[in-house]
Scaffold this motif. Structure first.
Motif, short mmCIF file in Angstrom:
data_model
loop_
_atom_site.label_atom_id
_atom_site.label_comp_id
_atom_site.label_asym_id
_atom_site.label_seq_id
_atom_site.Cartn_x
_atom_site.Cartn_y
_atom_site.Cartn_z
N SER A 37 44.85 51.43 43.28
CA SER A 37 45.64 50.20 43.18
C SER A 37 44.83 49.01 43.67
O SER A 37 44.85 47.93 43.07
N ASP A 38 44.11 49.20 44.76
CA ASP A 38 43.30 48.13 45.32
C ASP A 38 42.19 47.73 44.35
O ASP A 38 41.88 46.54 44.20
N TYR A 41 43.75 45.66 41.64
CA TYR A 41 44.07 44.34 42.18
C TYR A 41 42.80 43.49 42.29
O TYR A 41 42.79 42.32 41.91
N LYS A 42 41.73 44.08 42.79
CA LYS A 42 40.46 43.35 42.93
C LYS A 42 39.97 42.88 41.56
O LYS A 42 39.56 41.74 41.39
N VAL A 44 41.74 42.33 38.85
CA VAL A 44 42.65 41.29 38.36
C VAL A 44 42.34 39.95 39.03
O VAL A 44 42.27 38.92 38.36
N MET A 45 42.11 39.96 40.33
CA MET A 45 41.84 38.71 41.05
C MET A 45 40.50 38.10 40.62
O MET A 45 40.40 36.89 40.41
N LYS A 48 40.95 36.84 37.12
CA LYS A 48 41.82 35.66 37.12
C LYS A 48 41.01 34.43 37.52
O LYS A 48 41.16 33.36 36.91
#
Length: 191
Positions: A37-38, A41-42, A44-45, A48
Motif C-alpha cells: 500500500s505504501d 501511495y508513493k 501516486v504521489m 501526481k
C-alpha cells in the motif's frame, strides 16, 4: 457437542494467538500489505507531482499534464460537455471548470452554447488547441517510449504489461468509490 449446539466462534485475539511458525502470522500479512500500500501511495504521489507541474511540450508555453490531456480529449471528442469531462477524468465539475478557464485564457479551448439547448455548453479546441493536441500526443509518445526503455532495463515486457493490467483493474475498482465521493462532495451530501 450435541447436534443442537452451534459451534462457537473463536475470539479475534485467540485466532491471532494460535498462529504457528508453519503459517504466516497476521502481523506479517499486515506488514506485507502495508508495504504494498505504501508503494502504491508513493507512486501516486510522485506521479501526481509530475502531472501537476507545468511542462513545455515543445510549444514554448508551459502547461500542466492535466491541461494537456483535457485539451487532447476535447480535440478527440469535439462537443463534449464539462460534466462529461468531469465524469471521464473522475473530477468534480468545479475542478474541470478551473482547468477550462485556464485553457480558455491560453486560447486552447472554447465554450459554445448548444444549438438544441442554450443552457448546455459544448467544448471545442481552437486552432491553437488542435495544434497543441498534436504536439502533445507526439511528446507523450516519445516520453512513453523513453520510460519504456528505462523500465526494460529492470523489467520484462510481460511485467510491464502486467503492471498496466493491474493499474487498469485498480482504476476500475476505485472508480465507483471515487465517483460517488466526488458527486457527494459536489452536492454537499455526507456518505
Amino acid at each position: 457437542m450435541s447436534e443442537n449446539q452451534e459451534p462457537k466462534e473463536a475470539p479475534q485475539d485467540t485466532i491471532l494467538e494460535n498462529t504457528t511458525s508453519d503459517n504466516i502470522s497476521f502481523t506479517n500479512i499486515l506488514d506485507h500489505l502495508f508495504q504494498k500500500s505504501d508503494l502504491v501511495y508513493k507512486f501516486v504521489m510522485v506521479y501526481k507531482d509530475y502531472l501537476s507541474s507545468p511542462h513545455d511540450y515543445g510549444t514554448g508555453e508551459p502547461i500542466t499534464s492535466m491541461e494537456a490531456h483535457v485539451t487532447s480529449y476535447i480535440d478527440e471528442n469535439p462537443g463534449v460537455s464539462p460534466s462529461e469531462l468531469a465524469t471521464y477524468w473522475s473530477r468534480t465539475n468545479g475542478f474541470i471548470s478551473q482547468i477550462l478557464k485556464k485553457l480558455e485564457a491560453k486560447d486552447m479551448v472554447e465554450r459554445v452554447r448548444s444549438p438544441e439547448n442554450g443552457k448546455h455548453v459544448l467544448l471545442y479546441t481552437t486552432e491553437k488547441g488542435k495544434q497543441f493536441s498534436y504536439v502533445h500526443k507526439k511528446y507523450d509518445a516519445l516520453n512513453v517510449s523513453i520510460f519504456m526503455q528505462r523500465l526494460l532495463e529492470t523489467c520484462t515486457t510481460e511485467e510491464i504489461d502486467a503492471f498496466y493490467k493491474v493499474v487498469n483493474a485498480y482504476c476500475e475498482v476505485l472508480y465507483p468509490v471515487s465517483y460517488t465521493h466526488l458527486r457527494a462532495h459536489e452536492t454537499g451530501r455526507n456518505l
